[in-house]
Design a protein around this motif. Structure first.
Motif, PDB file in Angstrom:
ATOM      1  N   VAL A 148       0.854  -1.122  -0.033  1.00  0.00           N
ATOM      2  CA  VAL A 148      -0.050   0.066   0.034  1.00  0.00           C
ATOM      3  C   VAL A 148       0.854   1.294   0.075  1.00  0.00           C
ATOM      4  O   VAL A 148       0.631   2.126  -0.918  1.00  0.00           O
ATOM      5  CB  VAL A 148      -0.744   0.098   1.064  1.00  0.00           C
ATOM      6  N   LEU A 149       1.558   1.297   0.897  1.00  0.00           N
ATOM      7  CA  LEU A 149       2.423   2.562   1.013  1.00  0.00           C
ATOM      8  C   LEU A 149       3.490   3.178   0.096  1.00  0.00           C
ATOM      9  O   LEU A 149       3.730   4.173  -0.155  1.00  0.00           O
ATOM     10  CB  LEU A 149       3.175   2.616   2.528  1.00  0.00           C
ATOM     11  N   ALA A 150       3.823   2.114  -0.702  1.00  0.00           N
ATOM     12  CA  ALA A 150       4.811   2.408  -1.839  1.00  0.00           C
ATOM     13  C   ALA A 150       3.864   2.605  -3.179  1.00  0.00           C
ATOM     14  O   ALA A 150       3.900   3.708  -3.917  1.00  0.00           O
ATOM     15  CB  ALA A 150       5.978   1.353  -1.972  1.00  0.00           C
ATOM     16  N   PRO A 151       2.988   1.402  -3.508  1.00  0.00           N
ATOM     17  CA  PRO A 151       2.255   1.833  -4.789  1.00  0.00           C
ATOM     18  C   PRO A 151       1.289   2.844  -4.707  1.00  0.00           C
ATOM     19  O   PRO A 151       1.086   3.616  -5.826  1.00  0.00           O
ATOM     20  CB  PRO A 151       1.559   0.380  -4.974  1.00  0.00           C
ATOM     21  N   PHE A 152       0.670   3.263  -3.511  1.00  0.00           N
ATOM     22  CA  PHE A 152      -0.397   4.353  -3.490  1.00  0.00           C
ATOM     23  C   PHE A 152       0.399   5.636  -3.916  1.00  0.00           C
ATOM     24  O   PHE A 152      -0.169   6.307  -4.844  1.00  0.00           O
ATOM     25  CB  PHE A 152      -0.968   4.353  -2.304  1.00  0.00           C
ATOM     26  N   PRO A 153       1.146   6.288  -3.439  1.00  0.00           N
ATOM     27  CA  PRO A 153       1.730   7.489  -3.632  1.00  0.00           C
ATOM     28  C   PRO A 153       2.290   7.575  -5.101  1.00  0.00           C
ATOM     29  O   PRO A 153       2.382   8.493  -5.743  1.00  0.00           O
ATOM     30  CB  PRO A 153       2.912   7.703  -2.687  1.00  0.00           C
ATOM     31  N   ILE A 154       2.926   6.531  -5.307  1.00  0.00           N
ATOM     32  CA  ILE A 154       3.427   6.235  -6.971  1.00  0.00           C
ATOM     33  C   ILE A 154       2.316   6.403  -7.892  1.00  0.00           C
ATOM     34  O   ILE A 154       2.488   7.550  -8.748  1.00  0.00           O
ATOM     35  CB  ILE A 154       4.069   4.880  -7.361  1.00  0.00           C
ATOM     36  N   ALA A 155       1.070   5.829  -7.762  1.00  0.00           N
ATOM     37  CA  ALA A 155       0.054   5.852  -8.635  1.00  0.00           C
ATOM     38  C   ALA A 155      -0.475   7.374  -8.536  1.00  0.00           C
ATOM     39  O   ALA A 155      -0.765   8.017  -9.719  1.00  0.00           O
ATOM     40  CB  ALA A 155      -0.946   4.813  -8.328  1.00  0.00           C
ATOM     41  N   GLY A 243       7.054  13.626  -4.914  1.00  0.00           N
ATOM     42  CA  GLY A 243       5.816  12.984  -4.692  1.00  0.00           C
ATOM     43  C   GLY A 243       5.905  11.830  -4.010  1.00  0.00           C
ATOM     44  O   GLY A 243       5.279  11.419  -3.453  1.00  0.00           O
ATOM     45  N   GLU A 244       6.891  10.895  -4.468  1.00  0.00           N
ATOM     46  CA  GLU A 244       7.188   9.552  -3.806  1.00  0.00           C
ATOM     47  C   GLU A 244       7.733   9.787  -2.472  1.00  0.00           C
ATOM     48  O   GLU A 244       7.819   8.517  -1.718  1.00  0.00           O
ATOM     49  CB  GLU A 244       8.205   8.663  -4.695  1.00  0.00           C
ATOM     50  N   ALA A 245       8.089  10.878  -1.780  1.00  0.00           N
ATOM     51  CA  ALA A 245       8.607  10.875  -0.319  1.00  0.00           C
ATOM     52  C   ALA A 245       7.418  10.656   0.309  1.00  0.00           C
ATOM     53  O   ALA A 245       7.761   9.981   1.825  1.00  0.00           O
ATOM     54  CB  ALA A 245       8.979  12.678  -0.198  1.00  0.00           C
ATOM     55  N   VAL A 246       6.196  10.670   0.101  1.00  0.00           N
ATOM     56  CA  VAL A 246       5.029  10.245   0.819  1.00  0.00           C
ATOM     57  C   VAL A 246       5.075   8.789   1.144  1.00  0.00           C
ATOM     58  O   VAL A 246       4.698   8.551   2.384  1.00  0.00           O
ATOM     59  CB  VAL A 246       3.559  10.555  -0.042  1.00  0.00           C
ATOM     60  N   THR A 247       5.959   7.993   0.432  1.00  0.00           N
ATOM     61  CA  THR A 247       6.148   6.417   0.807  1.00  0.00           C
ATOM     62  C   THR A 247       6.781   6.391   1.996  1.00  0.00           C
ATOM     63  O   THR A 247       6.170   5.811   3.181  1.00  0.00           O
ATOM     64  CB  THR A 247       6.667   5.791  -0.304  1.00  0.00           C
ATOM     65  N   ASN A 248       7.888   6.904   2.174  1.00  0.00           N
ATOM     66  CA  ASN A 248       8.705   6.998   3.443  1.00  0.00           C
ATOM     67  C   ASN A 248       7.901   7.638   4.579  1.00  0.00           C
ATOM     68  O   ASN A 248       8.126   7.280   5.942  1.00  0.00           O
ATOM     69  CB  ASN A 248      10.039   7.710   3.421  1.00  0.00           C
ATOM     70  N   ASN A 249       7.438   8.978   4.461  1.00  0.00           N
ATOM     71  CA  ASN A 249       6.887   9.679   5.578  1.00  0.00           C
ATOM     72  C   ASN A 249       5.574   8.907   5.991  1.00  0.00           C
ATOM     73  O   ASN A 249       5.509   8.855   7.159  1.00  0.00           O
ATOM     74  CB  ASN A 249       6.412  10.880   5.063  1.00  0.00           C
ATOM     75  N   SER A 250       4.842   8.308   5.249  1.00  0.00           N
ATOM     76  CA  SER A 250       3.591   7.650   5.803  1.00  0.00           C
ATOM     77  C   SER A 250       4.218   6.213   6.358  1.00  0.00           C
ATOM     78  O   SER A 250       3.284   5.350   7.276  1.00  0.00           O
ATOM     79  CB  SER A 250       2.689   7.331   4.442  1.00  0.00           C
ATOM     80  N   GLY A 251       5.457   5.603   5.819  1.00  0.00           N
ATOM     81  CA  GLY A 251       5.743   4.605   6.731  1.00  0.00           C
ATOM     82  C   GLY A 251       6.336   4.818   8.031  1.00  0.00           C
ATOM     83  O   GLY A 251       5.817   4.192   9.039  1.00  0.00           O
ATOM     84  N   GLN A 252       6.921   6.009   8.172  1.00  0.00           N
ATOM     85  CA  GLN A 252       6.961   6.599   9.496  1.00  0.00           C
ATOM     86  C   GLN A 252       5.797   6.729  10.381  1.00  0.00           C
ATOM     87  O   GLN A 252       5.614   6.622  11.638  1.00  0.00           O
ATOM     88  CB  GLN A 252       8.003   7.950   9.535  1.00  0.00           C
ATOM     89  N   LEU A 253       4.720   7.430   9.623  1.00  0.00           N
ATOM     90  CA  LEU A 253       3.462   7.665  10.307  1.00  0.00           C
ATOM     91  C   LEU A 253       2.737   6.317  10.977  1.00  0.00           C
ATOM     92  O   LEU A 253       2.442   6.466  12.260  1.00  0.00           O
ATOM     93  CB  LEU A 253       2.827   8.386   9.368  1.00  0.00           C
ATOM     94  N   PHE A 254       2.659   5.464   9.980  1.00  0.00           N
ATOM     95  CA  PHE A 254       2.094   4.189  10.452  1.00  0.00           C
ATOM     96  C   PHE A 254       2.962   3.467  11.441  1.00  0.00           C
ATOM     97  O   PHE A 254       2.427   2.875  12.515  1.00  0.00           O
ATOM     98  CB  PHE A 254       1.935   3.203   9.413  1.00  0.00           C
ATOM     99  N   TYR A 255       4.141   3.502  11.271  1.00  0.00           N
ATOM    100  CA  TYR A 255       5.008   3.012  12.502  1.00  0.00           C
ATOM    101  C   TYR A 255       4.787   3.743  13.957  1.00  0.00           C
ATOM    102  O   TYR A 255       4.527   2.676  14.888  1.00  0.00           O
ATOM    103  CB  TYR A 255       6.485   2.997  11.999  1.00  0.00           C
TER     104      TYR A 255
END
Length: 404
Positions: A148-155, A243-255
């Protein structure tokens, strides 16, 4: 920008190594620099010389809004920096000053206004629902980052950019190589060159475009003579990577949420606080490693009583500004009731992140969708077993194993 007697005595230069930090731990070197004073001197692992570091909230806002601190002048200097490679391409908006910067930003503003982002919100929700449908179908355990966290921001960013779905995978690969310092200079530079070549061809094909996606807007602006092709491509590369920075930021957020279950439970139970809570999470998470892009002082001036000479390199730390106790009481605590919350996670001044509205929309969709569709979401491993990216300029988990 001065509120005390000016000093000409230079503070010592502190070396700031490239640290592979995990979880949401605040950088210990930055914490030490903040204790030493509001304006210190640093040397980073790459580039040349030393630079000033500004950490106090009011000073950060003042520097980033002052035209006497130039981004364009950085292109002519080998400033000390974290990354072994110099990411920007000539003409990139991140290294432009007004009025050029204003002209460049204007070309894509329509895509990133509240109206522009709202235009793709429904489709973004559909994309996210499709990913969650697949996740539920396959069942736990799963890697939330991969699924989810990688493919969603990419899309989402590819949709906003106008990049065809068939090209998402290689766009993601290029971005990861550019945003990592662990693969070496040659690999990162080659990835950047390949992305530049891709967007050059795409922009050229869209010179008569009437669409509202970013590449369409850029192509049309080139066709009208408002931007050079080089400027349009530089802007496209910067927006795509951001735009892809959201993947790492959301990963931190959910962690953070999954290691503090009381916070996750409150978001599930009180949907009305989610928008405000996400602002607090965005303030709190240490979204990047060290510092980002520098500026060059164009004349002698003072910042918090410290004399900065013309030609000196200056960094600001938005992470430090977000922990300034004079602005954010009890700054090291996650407080969903914090208001007002004037965080600077998306920057400040002319270089305020053009994708800030988009990034918050994505975070809101992710939190609300996962809270409602996977109410029992939890880590599938102990917190200390979550792997984190090595050599990353934007911090985030390599994988986030979950179950529900």
């Amino acid at each position: 920008m001065t509120d005390e007697t000016t000093t000409t005595t230079l503070p010592p230069v502190r070396f700031w190594p490239a640290l592979d930090l995990t979880a949401v731990d605040f950088d210990p070197v930055l914490a030490e620099l903040m204790r030493e004073g509001p304006v210190t001197r640093i040397q980073l692992p790459n580039g040349e010389g030393w630079a000033w570091l500004v950490t106090r909230y009011d000073d950060v806002r003042a520097v980033t809004n002052d035209p006497r601190f130039s981004r364009a002048a950085v292109m002519e200097k080998q400033v000390t920096r974290l990354a072994p490679h110099f990411i920007p391409v000539a003409g990139a908006v991140g290294f432009a000053d007004p009025p050029d910067h204003t002209r460049l930003r204007r070309a894509v503003t329509a895509a990133f206004t509240a109206r522009g982002v709202q235009r793709i919100r429904r489709h973004s929700q559909e994309l996210l629902d499709g990913l969650v449908d697949e996740l539920l179908r396959d069942g736990p355990p799963a890697d939330l980052t991969e699924r989810v966290l990688a493919p969603f921001p990419i899309a989402v960013i590819c949709e906003l950019m106008g990049v065809p779905a068939a090209d998402r995978k290689r766009m993601h690969t290029w971005t990861q190589l550019i945003l990592s310092s662990s693969n070496g200079v040659e690999v990162s530079e080659r990835a950047k060159d390949e992305m530049v070549a891709y967007f050059t061809e795409l922009v050229r094909s869209r010179r008569d475009s009437t669409t509202e996606d970013v590449v369409g807007l850029l192509g049309a602006a080139v066709g009208r003579g408002e931007l050079s092709e080089e400027e349009a491509v530089g802007l496209a590369v910067l927006v795509q990577i951001g735009g892809e920075a959201v993947t790492n930021n959301s990963g931190q957020l959910f962690y953070l949420l999954l290691t503090r279950p009381a916070l996750w439970e409150r978001l599930r139970a009180e949907p009305e606080i989610r928008s405000q809570a996400i602002d607090e999470l965005i303030r709190y998470i240490p979204h990047r490693s060290a510092v980002g892009l520098s500026r060059i002082a164009l004349e002698d001036m003072e910042v918090h009583g410290v004399r900065i000479r013309a030609g000196d390199a200056v960094y600001v730390s938005y992470l430090a500004a977000n922990r300034d106790p004079d602005v954010f009481p009890d700054p090291d605590r996650v407080d969903f009731d914090r208001t007002p919350n004037p965080h600077v996670s998306f920057g400040h001044g002319p270089h305020y992140c053009v994708g800030g509205i988009l990034a918050k929309m994505e975070a809101e969709l992710l939190v609300s969708t996962l809270a409602e569709r996977l109410p029992g979401l939890e880590l599938a491993v102990a917190p200390e077993e979550v792997p984190w990216r090595k050599g990353a300029l934007i911090r985030g988990p390599e994988a986030l194993p979950v179950r529900w």
